[in-house]
Design a protein around this motif. Structure first.
Motif, short mmCIF file in Angstrom:
data_model
loop_
_atom_site.label_atom_id
_atom_site.label_comp_id
_atom_site.label_asym_id
_atom_site.label_seq_id
_atom_site.Cartn_x
_atom_site.Cartn_y
_atom_site.Cartn_z
N LEU A 1 12.92 -1.09 14.46
CA LEU A 1 12.08 -1.97 14.36
C LEU A 1 11.85 -3.13 14.18
O LEU A 1 13.52 -4.05 13.87
N LYS A 2 11.77 -3.86 15.03
CA LYS A 2 11.89 -5.57 16.01
C LYS A 2 10.77 -5.87 15.70
O LYS A 2 9.44 -5.37 16.21
N LEU A 3 10.41 -7.44 14.61
CA LEU A 3 9.45 -7.80 14.94
C LEU A 3 9.72 -9.20 16.38
O LEU A 3 11.18 -9.90 16.67
N VAL A 4 8.79 -9.15 17.30
CA VAL A 4 9.30 -9.98 17.92
C VAL A 4 8.15 -11.32 18.06
O VAL A 4 7.31 -11.40 17.81
N GLU B 1 7.92 2.92 3.42
CA GLU B 1 8.46 2.53 1.82
C GLU B 1 9.60 1.40 2.22
O GLU B 1 9.13 0.32 1.66
N ILE B 2 10.78 1.93 2.75
CA ILE B 2 11.41 1.00 2.78
C ILE B 2 11.38 -0.23 3.65
O ILE B 2 12.08 -1.30 3.04
N PHE B 3 11.01 -0.37 4.67
CA PHE B 3 11.17 -0.98 5.54
C PHE B 3 9.30 -2.58 4.97
O PHE B 3 9.21 -2.75 5.12
N GLN B 4 8.86 -1.72 4.07
CA GLN B 4 7.60 -2.52 3.92
C GLN B 4 8.37 -3.60 2.50
O GLN B 4 8.26 -4.33 2.43
N ASN B 5 9.07 -2.51 1.91
CA ASN B 5 9.98 -3.40 0.90
C ASN B 5 10.77 -4.21 1.35
O ASN B 5 11.43 -5.58 0.85
N LEU B 6 11.68 -4.13 2.67
CA LEU B 6 12.83 -5.10 3.20
C LEU B 6 12.21 -6.11 3.96
O LEU B 6 11.98 -7.18 4.00
N PRO C 1 3.83 -9.09 5.97
CA PRO C 1 3.57 -8.03 5.10
C PRO C 1 3.37 -7.11 6.67
O PRO C 1 2.27 -6.97 7.76
N ALA C 2 3.95 -6.28 6.28
CA ALA C 2 4.27 -4.84 7.72
C ALA C 2 4.54 -3.74 6.61
O ALA C 2 5.40 -3.10 7.32
#
Length: 151
Positions: free
Chosen positions: A64-67, A114-119, A127-128
């Motif tokens: 997953l990348k935030l661009v 679950e993991i990505f939302q927490n990270l 919020p992702a």
């Protein structure tokens, strides 16, 4: 490659999931940015498998990348899940082409969310919450023809 629906269903009927483990999390959140700077969340998925004595191991790798503006990567997360299956039939490339992009993805997606939302929350990212996964059914073709990927 195509395979018959009957052959795929026969394989799935003898399949048992033993365990799903998270085997790698690589989270890069060193870049400081404003939430408004995020233009896109890019998601890549790469499934793979290895046969074992009594079944196979499948890995689901999510990147997953935030661009941001001008395609700048603001943050990156790689998460790898390993699923352990038992089956009397060995996994084949033909079966895994369908299984890896449907069943494995459906089974690992809730863990990814679950993991990505927490990270994201712990990194002060916007919020992702990843969406609910929607996997289409194989298109039905003439009798005897196998399923095809939906486009």
């Amino acid at each position: 490659m195509t395979m018959s629906t009957e052959s795929f269903n026969e394989f799935m009927g003898g399949l048992n999931l033993g365990l799903i483990r998270t085997i790698r999390v690589d989270h890069r959140a060193g870049e400081e940015f404003r939430h408004a700077d995020v233009k896109q969340l890019k998601l890549d998925y790469n499934p793979s498998y290895v046969n074992t004595e009594d079944g196979f191991l499948a890995e689901a790798t999510y990147t997953l990348k935030l661009v941001g503006p001008r395609r700048k990567i603001l943050g990156r997360t790689v998460i790898v899940f390993r699923a352990y299956y038992t089956t009397s039939q060995p996994m084949t490339d033909e079966i895994f082409e369908i299984f890896g992009n449907r069943s494995l993805k459906v089974q690992t997606w809730p863990y990814l969310r679950e993991i990505f939302q927490n990270l994201s929350w712990r990194s002060n990212w916007p919020p992702a919450s990843l969406p609910i996964l929607k996997v289409g059914l194989p298109e039905q073709s003439a009798p005897g023809d196998g399923p095809e990927r939906q486009k």
